[in-house]
Write a protein that holds these residues in place. Structure first.
Motif, short mmCIF file in Angstrom:
data_model
loop_
_atom_site.label_atom_id
_atom_site.label_comp_id
_atom_site.label_asym_id
_atom_site.label_seq_id
_atom_site.Cartn_x
_atom_site.Cartn_y
_atom_site.Cartn_z
N GLY A 178 -1.46 -59.42 -23.62
CA GLY A 178 -1.70 -58.17 -23.05
C GLY A 178 -1.09 -58.05 -21.58
N VAL A 217 -5.18 -63.58 -25.38
CA VAL A 217 -4.77 -62.66 -25.69
C VAL A 217 -4.30 -62.07 -24.11
N GLY A 218 -5.21 -62.35 -22.86
CA GLY A 218 -4.71 -61.83 -21.89
C GLY A 218 -3.28 -61.72 -21.83
N SER A 268 -4.01 -53.18 -27.75
CA SER A 268 -3.40 -54.40 -28.36
C SER A 268 -4.57 -55.82 -27.55
N ASN A 269 -4.70 -56.05 -27.00
CA ASN A 269 -5.87 -56.97 -26.57
C ASN A 269 -6.83 -56.05 -27.02
N ASN A 295 -8.79 -59.25 -29.68
CA ASN A 295 -9.79 -59.98 -29.86
C ASN A 295 -11.20 -59.53 -30.27
N SER A 307 -11.91 -52.54 -19.25
CA SER A 307 -11.12 -52.39 -17.99
C SER A 307 -10.87 -52.03 -17.67
#
Ligand SMILES: Nc1nc2c(ncn2[C@@H]2O[C@H](COP(=O)(O)OP(=O)(O)OP(=O)(O)O)[C@@H](O)[C@H]2O)c(=O)[nH]1
Ligand SMILES: [Mg+2]
Length: 384
Positions: A257, A253-254, A290-291, A295, A322
């Motif tokens: 991103g 996922v990261g 989006s992350n 997640n 974040s």
């Protein structure tokens, strides 16, 4: 229930006879609610072990032997457990033939099985358990640290004794794991069996016991080969588990991103001719959004948000996390690093800061934002 106590032997003449007598005369009479049997898993011992057992089989009708070629402890157990299950075993014990495992604890193991546990582990490393006081210090350290290392590498601390071979196992656990266990022919079988049972959510209990020293015969273990084999297994199993579990998904996922942020930055700067800092910020806001969703619906699917209010609240938390991560941790690391070691080290501290940032983010996500819901199963069942 039919319970088969399996004891592996390679040249255990003298020992196995004593063990059988203890089981038949002292231990089994105490177990009233199960049908108790013994199975000797012998690898064509050359010292007359099998003959000794066959002699005792005339006297004890619940005693049996399963013989095969010597391929290692794990291979002997898989062969003998298969034989036991084919002959109606519901529960199987692993117990060494050399009298190091205190057989009088068997009723305690069975009590746990009766309570509904799938696997019961004899433990030397928790309260009430011990290793021989007479062992030389190197042997003690080898035993204690070896086991601790396994727990640390696997990051599984609830079970205290991974390497021992005194256990009770329901046949369902064995049948579920059997195919994968055929890869582990030697002593590593014990750690891998337990690790797979934990992975698959079987209910596991522990019974502490005092590990005696061997009095007759020789140890069969080759310490160096065992350590290398064991380390290879625990390290690769740990990496695989982490990559295929939430941590691996979190990294993927990261990565997505990062791509989203990079693409937006390029498009806004190159095509729309916008200011790079503003473009980067817009890219970051989109990537974080989006992350959060990836997640929520993928990495931590089991603990995802349940309603709009919660969604908004967690999204705000996620943005805050974040921001704190990038500003304080990542940028802070670069700031401190370059102050202490000079400006030319900035990239090294960017890498270190990013590493710390990943751990920080994952920890906050796992333990705060998507913390495991204890009543999840119940809630899901009720809503079906
Ligand atoms: N069938 C079979 N049994 C084995 C094999 N290797 C070891 N065993 C048995 O497994 C049990 C444990 O082995 P041990 O050599 O006692 O290992 P250990 O208890 O870690 O070492 P010590 O403390 O020195 O006795 C014993 O009953 C051995 O006879 C094998 O290859 N085949
Ligand atoms: Mg032994």
């Amino acid at each position: 229930m039919k319970v088969v106590v399996i004891t592996p032997t390679y040249n255990e003449k003298g020992n196995v006879e004593k063990l059988i007598r203890i089981l038949e005369e002292d231990v089994f009479p105490q177990v009233k609610n199960h049908d108790m049997h013994i199975l000797v898993a012998d690898d064509n011992s050359t010292d007359g072990t099998a003959e000794e057992v066959r002699e005792l089989m005339k006297k004890y009708k619940n005693l049996d032997i399963n013989q095969g070629e010597k391929k290692g402890l794990g291979a002997a157990y898989v062969r003998a457990m298969t034989y036991a299950v084919d002959n109606g075993a519901e529960v199987m014990f692993e117990i060494d033939a050399d009298l190091q495992h205190d057989a009088t604890k068997i009723p305690e193991f069975l009590k746990k099985i009766d309570e509904g546990y799938d696997m019961v582990i004899g433990t030397r490393y928790s309260d009430g358990g011990s290793i021989p006081a007479s062992w030389p210090i190197q042997r003690k350290m080898f035993s204690v640290f070896g086991n601790l290392l396994v727990r640390i590498i696997l990051l599984k601390f609830k079970i205290h004794d991974w390497t021992g071979g005194y256990r009770a196992i329901r046949k369902e656990v064995f049948l579920k794991e059997r195919e994968e266990l055929t890869n582990f022919k030697g002593y590593t079988f014990q750690v891998s069996f337990l690790n797979k049972a934990v992975r698959d959510g079987f209910k596991i209990a522990e019974v502490p016991f005092h590990f005696e020293s061997r009095t007759i015969g020789d140890s069969k273990i080759a310490p160096m080969a065992y350590i290398v084999d064991l380390l290879k297994y625990v390290i690769s199993a740990s990496i695989m588990e982490k990559l295929t579990g939430p941590f691996g998904k979190f990294l993927v996922v990261g990565g997505t991103g990062f791509i989203i942020q990079a693409v937006i930055l390029r498009v806004l700067v190159e095509i729309l001719k916008m200011d790079p800092s503003v473009s980067n910020l817009i890219g970051a806001v989109a990537a974080i959004f989006s992350n959060f969703n990836l997640n929520n619906f993928w990495t931590f699917k089991k603990d995802r948000v349940r309603n709009v209010g919660e969604y908004i609240w967690k999204l705000i938390n996620f943005y805050a996390t974040s921001a704190i991560g990038v500003i304080l941790i990542q940028t802070g690391t670069i700031f401190l690093g370059t102050k202490l070691f000079g400006k030319q080290t900035y990239f090294l501290f960017f890498i270190i800061g990013t590493g710390i940032l990943l751990i920080y983010n994952f920890t906050v996500y796992r333990f705060i934002i998507w913390r495991v819901r204890p009543h999840d199963e119940k809630v899901q069942k009720e809503s079906k």
